[in-house]
Motif scaffolding. Structure first.
Motif, PDB file in Angstrom:
ATOM      1  N   SER A  47     -21.474  -8.278   5.838  1.00  7.10           N
ATOM      2  CA  SER A  47     -21.080  -7.474   6.999  1.00  7.10           C
ATOM      3  C   SER A  47     -19.663  -6.944   6.824  1.00  7.10           C
ATOM      4  CB  SER A  47     -21.154  -8.309   8.285  1.00  7.10           C
ATOM      5  OG  SER A  47     -22.492  -8.650   8.562  1.00  7.10           O
ATOM      6  N   ASP A 170     -26.927  -3.123   9.645  1.00 12.44           N
ATOM      7  CA  ASP A 170     -26.621  -4.542   9.427  1.00 12.44           C
ATOM      8  C   ASP A 170     -27.738  -5.393  10.034  1.00 12.44           C
ATOM      9  OD1 ASP A 170     -25.517  -6.984   8.874  1.00 12.44           O
ATOM     10  OD2 ASP A 170     -23.543  -6.506   9.699  1.00 12.44           O
ATOM     11  N   GLU A 171     -28.580  -5.938   9.189  1.00 12.78           N
ATOM     12  CA  GLU A 171     -29.706  -6.788   9.611  1.00 12.78           C
ATOM     13  C   GLU A 171     -30.540  -6.102  10.698  1.00 12.78           C
ATOM     14  OE1 GLU A 171     -29.958 -10.155   8.458  1.00 12.78           O
ATOM     15  OE2 GLU A 171     -27.907 -10.701   7.863  1.00 12.78           O
TER      16      GLU A 171
HETATM   17 MG   LIG Z   1     -23.486 -10.452   8.498  1.00 12.70          MG
END
Ligand SMILES: [Mg+2]
Ligand SMILES: Nc1ncnc2c1ncn2[C@@H]1O[C@H](COP(=O)(O)OP(=O)(O)O)[C@@H](O)[C@H]1O
Length: 224
Positions: A47, A170-171
């Protein structure tokens, strides 16, 4: 063609007396129109590299080049303008505004990104994108009445409605079950290919890797 380059990026966080080097010299190049998946254990710095690439935080040292322009040398105002017009974002949570309908979320984004569309064009663009993500029938719904998968489809529509060159995710499937995850990845893949968007996506879900053109693994702040 390389559109985005991360060049020897290092990042150190200081917690009180303790310094932690989270990124130890990351090199990455992203090819136009490709989906690059960034994988690795929790805490490996995925991240952090994504937010530095997207200009949301600064590297301690190193360079980030977008279309040959060095983001690390730009003012906050210049980076903000690039983020608003050329970058799109999708996170694990959809982050929809609770008191706006689906189509209002998208109109808001068009205003933030300062596209030069008049009201009518904006409405048409919203209609078009809602068809693309198959959420047209829910355009007057509020987020509370949407399923997790539907919310994420709206979040994806919002991320690309201003026709960005880059998508940072992000995810994006972490809060969804396997079937919804596959739907969302299929959507991201189809849209980014159709619109020639370059995507950098963090994931820890191995099932999502077949959707990527390239897979990059991080470990302890390094690409391995
Ligand atoms: Mg992360
Ligand atoms: N703003 C911050 N301040 C201090 N430490 C941070 C900050 N952001 C991230 N970290 C630390 O950096 C490491 C990597 O975090 P992160 O990039 O979120 O990893 P990942 O996304 O791979 O799980 C973690 O140890 C985390 O605690």
């Amino acid at each position: 063609m390389t559109i985005f380059t991360i060049d020897d990026v290092k990042k150190t966080f200081r917690n009180g007396e303790v310094e932690e080097q989270v990124l130890k010299g990351i090199n990455l190049s992203l090819q136009e129109g490709e989906i690059t998946a960034l994988v690795g254990a929790s805490g490996s710095g995925k991240s952090t590299i994504l937010t530095i690439a997207a200009g949301l935080q600064q590297a301690s040292t190193g360079q980030v080049l977008f279309k040959g322009k060095n983001l690390t040398e730009m003012s906050q105002e210049q980076i903000r303008a690039i983020r608003a017009s050329e970058f799109g974002f999708v996170f694990q949570s959809s982050h929809l505004v609770p008191f706006l309908t689906v189509q209002e979320q998208l109109l808001l984004m068009l205003n933030v990104s300062e596209t030069k569309m008049n009201k009518q064009q904006q409405k048409e663009e919203v209609e078009k994108i809602l068809q693309l993500v198959d959420m047209h029938h829910r355009r007057d719904a509020y987020p509370a009445s949407l399923s997790g998968g539907e919310k994420q489809r709206v979040a994806i529509a919002r991320a690309i409605i201003h026709k960005p060159k880059m998508l940072f995710a992000d995810e994006p499937t972490a809060s969804l079950d396997s079937e919804r995850s596959r739907d969302v990845m299929t959507l991201i893949r189809d849209l980014t290919k159709t619109l020639n968007i370059t995507t950098l996506m963090v994931t820890h879900d191995e099932e999502m890797l077949p959707y990527a053109d390239r897979i990059i693994t991080m470990k302890d702040g390094l690409v391995i």
